[in-house]
Design a protein around this motif. Structure first.
Motif, mmCIF file in Angstrom:
data_model
loop_
_atom_site.group_PDB
_atom_site.id
_atom_site.type_symbol
_atom_site.label_atom_id
_atom_site.label_comp_id
_atom_site.label_asym_id
_atom_site.label_seq_id
_atom_site.Cartn_x
_atom_site.Cartn_y
_atom_site.Cartn_z
ATOM 1 N N ARG A 13 42.424 69.268 42.442
ATOM 2 C CA ARG A 13 40.978 69.241 42.674
ATOM 3 C C ARG A 13 40.271 70.290 41.811
ATOM 4 N N LYS A 14 40.874 71.452 41.711
ATOM 5 C CA LYS A 14 40.292 72.509 40.884
ATOM 6 C C LYS A 14 40.318 72.120 39.413
ATOM 7 N N ALA A 15 41.405 71.484 38.983
ATOM 8 C CA ALA A 15 41.507 71.032 37.590
ATOM 9 C C ALA A 15 40.459 69.967 37.298
ATOM 10 N N LEU A 16 40.251 69.076 38.269
ATOM 11 C CA LEU A 16 39.249 68.028 38.112
ATOM 12 C C LEU A 16 37.855 68.632 37.993
ATOM 13 N N ALA A 17 37.582 69.632 38.822
ATOM 14 C CA ALA A 17 36.275 70.294 38.765
ATOM 15 C C ALA A 17 36.056 70.940 37.403
ATOM 16 N N SER A 18 37.084 71.565 36.868
ATOM 17 C CA SER A 18 36.987 72.193 35.549
ATOM 18 C C SER A 18 36.697 71.156 34.471
ATOM 19 N N LYS A 19 37.366 69.999 34.584
ATOM 20 C CA LYS A 19 37.154 68.932 33.609
ATOM 21 C C LYS A 19 35.736 68.384 33.694
#
Length: 215
Positions: free
Chosen positions: A104-110
């Protein structure tokens, strides 16, 4: 032989230089149109932007941090005074509540990177004008000076005067385009960086609360 070759090359350079004047002037005129359109868009954006206030942002962050469900977080985001693009990005993050926290954090960064790319594209045209405007203005200054100075040697003052007029006009236009483009890019970058910082802050609160709710 060497002198003749040098003269031929000099003549060729002169022909190339002379042939560039008309395209330079045409491009400068196009740049004026582009920067005026960008200025109109900038003024419109300036007076239509309704940035979320500091106290409203603090309240939104507090409410999101204390919300007890995904649906409540969606309602809070949709009812806030954030821009639509910010709301869409944050809703995307909330909708992925069912994936692991790291993903989820990686998705937010993307998502935030994609938003930053959009902002860079919006200022890329004026960024180009900042550099190319004065450069073309300089070209428009130097190109007609050659024939103008040559005519001075023959006493043709009228040709020199016309060359100087073209030289000054292209300089003013080139520098003016660059200056306007700089102002537009500068302010837009400040706006967009602030928008990204706001989105990033709210996204972190959302992710933290989803983790707290054991999603």
């Amino acid at each position: 032989m060497i002198i003749q070759g040098t003269e031929s090359l000099t003549t060729l350079l002169h022909i190339i230089s002379e042939s560039l004047l008309t395209p330079v002037i045409i491009i400068l005129v196009a740049f004026v149109v582009i920067v005026l359109l960008a200025l109109g868009s900038f003024i419109n954006e300036k007076f239509t932007r309704k940035v979320i206030k500091s106290d409203e942002l603090q309240e939104l962050i507090r409410n999101l941090s204390n919300s007890g469900s995904v649906e409540e977080m969606k309602v809070l985001v949709n009812n806030s005074n954030l821009f639509e693009s910010q709301k869409n990005d944050l809703i995307k993050i909330i909708n992925n509540y069912d994936i692991k926290s790291g993903a989820r954090k990686a998705l937010a960064s993307k998502i935030l990177e994609e938003e930053e790319t959009k902002f860079i594209k919006k200022t890329s045209l004026t960024d180009i004008l900042i550099r190319t405007g004065p450069v073309l203005g300089l070209l428009g200054t130097l190109i007609p000076l050659g024939p103008g100075l040559s005519s001075l040697g023959t006493g043709d003052i009228n040709t020199l005067a016309q060359a100087l007029i073209v030289a000054f006009d292209t300089t003013v236009v080139g520098v003016g385009v660059g200056a306007l483009a700089y102002v537009i890019s500068k302010y837009r970058k400040i706006w967009y960086e602030d928008d990204l910082a706001t989105t990033d802050t709210v996204a972190e609160v959302i992710i933290e609360n989803l983790n707290k709710l054991n999603y």
